[in-house]
Design an enzyme around this catalytic site. Sequence first.
Site, PDB file in Angstrom:
ATOM      1  N   SER A   1       0.933  -1.468   0.035  1.00 23.48           N
ATOM      2  CA  SER A   1      -0.755   0.458   0.014  1.00 23.48           C
ATOM      3  C   SER A   1       1.308   0.955  -0.504  1.00 23.48           C
ATOM      4  O   SER A   1       2.152   1.075   0.457  1.00 23.48           O
ATOM      5  CB  SER A   1      -0.862  -0.173   0.854  1.00 23.48           C
ATOM      6  OG  SER A   1      -1.283   1.128   1.541  1.00 23.48           O
TER       7      SER A   1
ATOM      8  N   TYR B   1      -1.848  -0.265  10.905  1.00 20.06           N
ATOM      9  CA  TYR B   1      -1.802  -1.041   9.057  1.00 20.06           C
ATOM     10  C   TYR B   1      -0.315  -0.514   8.477  1.00 20.06           C
ATOM     11  O   TYR B   1       0.149  -1.694   8.297  1.00 20.06           O
ATOM     12  CB  TYR B   1      -3.433  -0.248   8.470  1.00 20.06           C
ATOM     13  CG  TYR B   1      -3.025  -1.013   7.395  1.00 20.06           C
ATOM     14  CD1 TYR B   1      -3.111  -1.802   7.182  1.00 20.06           C
ATOM     15  CD2 TYR B   1      -3.038   0.268   5.703  1.00 20.06           C
ATOM     16  CE1 TYR B   1      -3.779  -2.372   5.932  1.00 20.06           C
ATOM     17  CE2 TYR B   1      -3.308  -0.531   5.390  1.00 20.06           C
ATOM     18  CZ  TYR B   1      -3.242  -1.118   4.365  1.00 20.06           C
ATOM     19  OH  TYR B   1      -3.324  -1.451   3.535  1.00 20.06           O
TER      20      TYR B   1
ATOM     21  N   LYS C   1       2.410  -3.625   6.681  1.00 22.65           N
ATOM     22  CA  LYS C   1       2.159  -4.202   5.287  1.00 22.65           C
ATOM     23  C   LYS C   1       3.608  -4.349   5.472  1.00 22.65           C
ATOM     24  O   LYS C   1       4.144  -4.772   4.602  1.00 22.65           O
ATOM     25  CB  LYS C   1       1.751  -2.670   4.767  1.00 22.65           C
ATOM     26  CG  LYS C   1      -0.131  -2.837   5.028  1.00 22.65           C
ATOM     27  CD  LYS C   1      -0.455  -4.534   4.626  1.00 22.65           C
ATOM     28  CE  LYS C   1      -1.051  -4.514   2.695  1.00 22.65           C
ATOM     29  NZ  LYS C   1      -1.784  -5.333   2.965  1.00 22.65           N
TER      30      LYS C   1
END
Length: 352
Positions: free
Chosen positions: A138, A162, A166
Amino acid sequence: MSEPTEPNHNQATNATVLVTGAAGYIGSHTCIELMANGFDVIGVDNFDNSEPVVLDRIAELAGRPIQFAELDIRDTEALRKVVSKHSPSAVIHFAGLKAVGESVSHPQKYWSVNVGGTLSLLDAISTSDVSMFVFSSSCTVYGDPAAVPVTETTPVAPISPYGRTKLAAEQAIIDHLSTRDCGGLLLRYFNPVGAHASGRIGEDPVGVPNNLMPFAMQVAVGRRDALSIFGDDYDTADGTCIRDYIHVVDLAQGHVAALKAETDIDSCEIVNLGTGRGSSVLEVVNAASEAVGKPIAHQIVARRDGDAAVIFADTTKAESLLSWSADRTMVDMCRDHWSWQSLNPDGYRTAD
Ligand code: NAD
Ligand code: WQD
């Protein structure tokens, strides 16, 4: 504009692709594009953030059933059995959790699924013939970049659990693949929106949507009163934040391009997948209103913590390495997202 690929039953590659998170938003669109391009797909998902009916819709749009196993990617033995039975030559790893706010309140869950799940998958394929591993990363790993457009060498600085999961998953994949004869593509998506042109599959967030387009479309369809725009005092032309929105079918086709580029890739590469164009929140709301045919009610509220003012992709590497670029416009994105939302006002929960 390239249309969603029509099913071609004569096109056979003999290649099987293991797709984790196959029932999710990006996974479902990618399964259709893979099957239309002659790949056999074995999908896995635990339906944590999706519905089984998606599999019927994939089969309907692809013109053939999808092979599927319901499992949690942290169950390494279950994954190993799937790998042993189907002998995939490539893996596309979508399965994961993606809500930034929830990752702040439940970091353990995010580390367990996003990092633990990735380690489990790497373990399950460790003695297989998988020769290409594609990972859904991302743009969130860039945080609030000092300069735009962001290239793959822009410093990473994720600001949420988050984003950190990633990045950690990326690093685990790089280290693992360095020990074996398997290429890797770590694809950093920007802001996926839109839906399949049929309106049969699309994004179906559970609860209150975190993201702009699903929220705006739920206002348009009457499920919510008004969109809150988080700040109009940024240093941009209209004061609202700028993002790189990419049509989910373009993104799905980027994964097909990634697999087709396999023979040129013998290492682990990081690639941005975006359009290279930035749109402001107000531009998106205006385009969505045009697509819907009526104004989308909105109000300006305070800034949201952690929002970068401006971020969009440098797409040079995707073009050169994958021979791929996104060509759908904001008009296409809003039209297709509205088709999905208006045909399925309550998402898959009204499914036939
Ligand atoms: P999604 O939630 O629609 O799809 C993820 C799928 O993974 C769901 O079907 C869910 O049920 C499944 N899943 C979750 N945990 C699982 C587990 N433990 N075992 C098996 N399956 C599990 O999300 P999406 O938008 O399709 O995103 C797919 C991937 O792309 C994610 O890894 C996400 O981090 C990444 N990504 C998404 C965006 C975005 O804005 N949508 C942007 C950048 C990156
Ligand atoms: C876009 C713009 C908001 C909702 C997120 C994740 C990122 C990646 C992509 C997974 C921002 C504004 C939003 C609303 C608003 N996903 N907005 N009102 O934050 O760019 O990125 O999705 O990897 O990790 O963080 O996308 O859609 O939430 O916001 O004004 O109700 O819309 O402030 O400027 P974002 P978004």
